[in-house]
Scaffold this motif. Structure first.
Motif, short mmCIF file in Angstrom:
data_model
loop_
_atom_site.label_atom_id
_atom_site.label_comp_id
_atom_site.label_asym_id
_atom_site.label_seq_id
_atom_site.Cartn_x
_atom_site.Cartn_y
_atom_site.Cartn_z
N VAL A 22 -15.53 7.92 17.11
CA VAL A 22 -15.02 8.50 18.35
C VAL A 22 -15.40 9.97 18.46
CG1 VAL A 22 -12.91 9.04 19.64
CG2 VAL A 22 -13.12 6.86 18.45
N LEU A 23 -15.39 10.67 17.35
CA LEU A 23 -15.78 12.08 17.37
C LEU A 23 -17.27 12.26 17.64
CD1 LEU A 23 -13.75 13.39 14.28
CD2 LEU A 23 -13.06 13.34 16.68
N LYS A 24 -18.07 11.26 17.30
CA LYS A 24 -19.51 11.38 17.46
C LYS A 24 -20.01 10.93 18.83
CE LYS A 24 -21.13 11.01 12.67
NZ LYS A 24 -21.95 10.19 11.72
N ASN A 25 -19.40 9.89 19.40
CA ASN A 25 -19.97 9.29 20.61
C ASN A 25 -19.73 10.08 21.88
OD1 ASN A 25 -17.26 8.81 21.22
ND2 ASN A 25 -17.34 6.65 20.64
N GLY A 26 -18.99 11.18 21.80
CA GLY A 26 -18.79 12.01 22.98
C GLY A 26 -17.76 11.52 23.97
N HIS A 27 -16.96 10.52 23.60
CA HIS A 27 -15.94 9.98 24.50
C HIS A 27 -14.55 10.53 24.22
CE1 HIS A 27 -18.66 6.18 25.12
NE2 HIS A 27 -19.08 7.24 25.79
N LEU A 28 -14.45 11.48 23.32
CA LEU A 28 -13.13 11.99 22.96
C LEU A 28 -12.46 12.66 24.13
CD1 LEU A 28 -11.02 12.53 20.77
CD2 LEU A 28 -12.24 14.63 20.19
N LEU A 59 -8.97 11.32 25.90
CA LEU A 59 -7.78 12.16 25.84
C LEU A 59 -7.24 12.45 27.24
CD1 LEU A 59 -8.61 14.72 22.99
CD2 LEU A 59 -6.76 13.04 23.02
N LEU A 60 -8.11 12.71 28.19
CA LEU A 60 -7.66 12.94 29.57
C LEU A 60 -6.99 11.68 30.13
CD1 LEU A 60 -10.64 14.96 31.07
CD2 LEU A 60 -8.34 15.81 30.62
N GLN A 61 -7.61 10.55 29.90
CA GLN A 61 -7.04 9.30 30.41
C GLN A 61 -5.71 8.99 29.73
OE1 GLN A 61 -9.63 5.96 29.84
NE2 GLN A 61 -8.25 4.50 30.84
#
Length: 495
Positions: free
Chosen positions: A435-441, A445-447
């Protein structure tokens, strides 16, 4: 031009023609040029219409008035002159009429619309997605209306469900909740955020400050268990309860969402709630109370009492990995080795120092930090005196930790991060690192944080939430650089 001017022009042309006809003129190129220029000027004047008499102009104007769709010549302004019988009005307003805007064309216009009456989509989604709160806070009241009328009873139930969803502080507008939340998480969040408070009670445990619990109104009492009344349990809270924290502990709500997004699933559900009957009525975090947590040590508030030396020794043996039973001289506990890996990653991102670095030996503390106020940093030279705090597991599950008191610190500079919490850890969970690598963090978090309405508003909306996420993203990049530089492994740890 008037007729007098036209007469003068005729006289000049006649005189020029007579001069050309006479034999006294010298035949030269200059005379020919003068004559040619005069003729061209005369033709230009005739073409402009200035040589026509006024009577012919009036007669032409009358003819043009009689023709439809044409303006009279007297109304046309001339270049540099006032027109005949025309008074200009500078206060003319030109109005442009817009055509009526049409609706966009429906792409699926060939589909026949349904004729049945449809309810509001928001109400239907909210009613369908709302987790039943009967198991947490069933209502003891009687339904209104005639019980013999099923249609009226169903309508009343549907209206009550849609009203509860509209007034809920947990916002779920899509078809389903985010996939990192379980149904139990959503039910617990709704209970903490929306349930009516039946009563407040103060819980006093040895070695800890008094805790304030609330119990939902109308909750059914569960039967007491055999081990009820032990340390860390409360015999008075026989139903789902919430633990009230101080307004300064709102970062625990962020920690709960981060825990679920990273796939750790070790923290307790937490939301922000405003309770008017408690002191100033400010928004404060409310955490689900779990009385199955076993606390045997009052000074460290832990299930297992460990110091830093024994903790580092147990990390070297990787206790309970692949079912390997530890030897007695390894100083292993019942906690699985992968739990320490998850805890270290979680504490580094949030910079939680109370568990693994209670004395603040890995960073420069502030004056208001507990370790600085109590002078614990002076004991960093003796590692045996550093005890781990809040190392807790459930009574029926000794292999997995439960993360409590997850107050994070977002104001710590990048050059003052506490890397001591990562010391001795050489393996990290693959689900969290991916999760930290794929750029979706940031997106997740906003969602996720948007679900908690009061927490979203208490942090200043999206702008304030974005600032917190910026801090976590920077720490995530530093963490990834750290594990790459040391060559640490990333393994699947969902045993």
């Amino acid at each position: 031009m008037t007729c007098r001017r036209a007469g003068k022009l005729r006289f000049c042309l006649l005189a020029l023609c007579a001069w050309l006809a006479s034999g006294r003129r010298p035949r030269s190129k200059r005379n020919l040029l003068i004559v040619t220029g005069a003729l061209l000027y005369a033709c230009f004047v005739v073409l402009q219409g200035d040589v026509l008499p006024r009577e012919r102009l009036d007669r032409a104007a009358g003819e043009r008035h009689s023709q439809p769709g044409r303006l009279p010549a007297s109304t046309l302004p001339t270049r540099g002159r006032e027109p005949y019988n025309f008074t200009s009005n500078p206060k003319v307003v030109y109005i442009t009429l817009r055509s009526k805007r049409r609706k966009p064309v429906k792409i699926r216009g060939t589909v026949r619309p349904k004729t049945r009456k449809k309810h509001s989509a928001v109400q239907e989604n909210a009613a369908a997605l709302m987790v039943s709160r009967d198991s947490l806070a069933p209502s003891g009241g009687k339904p209104r209306g005639n019980p013999s009328s099923p249609s009226r009873g169903a309508a009343a139930e549907r209206a009550r469900s849609s009203g509860d969803a509209a007034s809920s502080n947990i916002r779920i507008y899509s078809d389903s909740a985010p996939f990192w939340f379980s149904q139990g998480d959503i039910a617990a969040m709704r209970f903490l955020a929306d349930s009516s408070i039946g009563r407040l009670q103060r819980l006093v445990l040895p070695g800890r400050r008094p805790l304030l619990l609330f119990q939902g109104a109308g909750n059914q009492q569960r039967p007491p268990k055999a081990n009820e009344g032990k340390a860390g349990r409360t015999s008075s809270c026989r139903a789902p309860c919430g633990l009230l924290k101080t307004p300064g502990d709102t970062s625990e709500v962020f920690a709960f969402h981060l825990d679920r997004i990273l796939g750790l699933n070790r923290s307790l559900p937490a939301v922000v709630r405003r309770i008017q009957s408690v002191q100033d009525g400010l928004p404060r975090p409310v955490i689900l109370w779990d009385d199955s947590l076993s606390i045997t040590s009052n000074d460290t508030q832990s299930t297992v009492k460990l110091n830093w030396t024994s903790y580092q020794q147990s990390l070297k043996w990787k206790c309970w990995v692949h079912g390997k039973v530890p030897k007695p001289d390894w100083n292993c506990t019942d906690i699985h080795h992968y739990e320490w890996c998850k805890l270290a990653l979680f504490d580094f991102l949030l910079q939680v120092y109370n568990r693994l670095d209670r004395n603040c030996c890995g960073f420069r503390p502030r004056k208001e930090d507990t370790c600085a106020r109590n002078g614990w940093k002076m004991n960093c030279d003796n590692q045996d005196n550093i005890s781990l705090v809040h190392i807790i597991y459930r009574e029926d599950d000794h292999r997995h930790l439960v993360f409590i008191d997850n107050k994070g610190y977002f104001d710590r500079n990048e050059d003052n991060l506490n890397f001591k919490v990562l010391e001795g850890i050489t393996e990290f969970p693959e689900s969290a690192v991916s999760v930290l690598k794929n750029g979706h963090l940031r997106e997740r978090l906003l969602q996720s944080l948007f679900l908690d309405k009061l927490y979203w508003e208490s942090q200043g909306g999206r702008r304030g939430i974005e600032k917190l996420i910026d801090v976590i993203e920077k720490r995530a990049m530093i963490f990834l650089t750290y594990i790459n530089a040391h060559g640490y492994k990333v393994l699947p740890m969902n045993e």
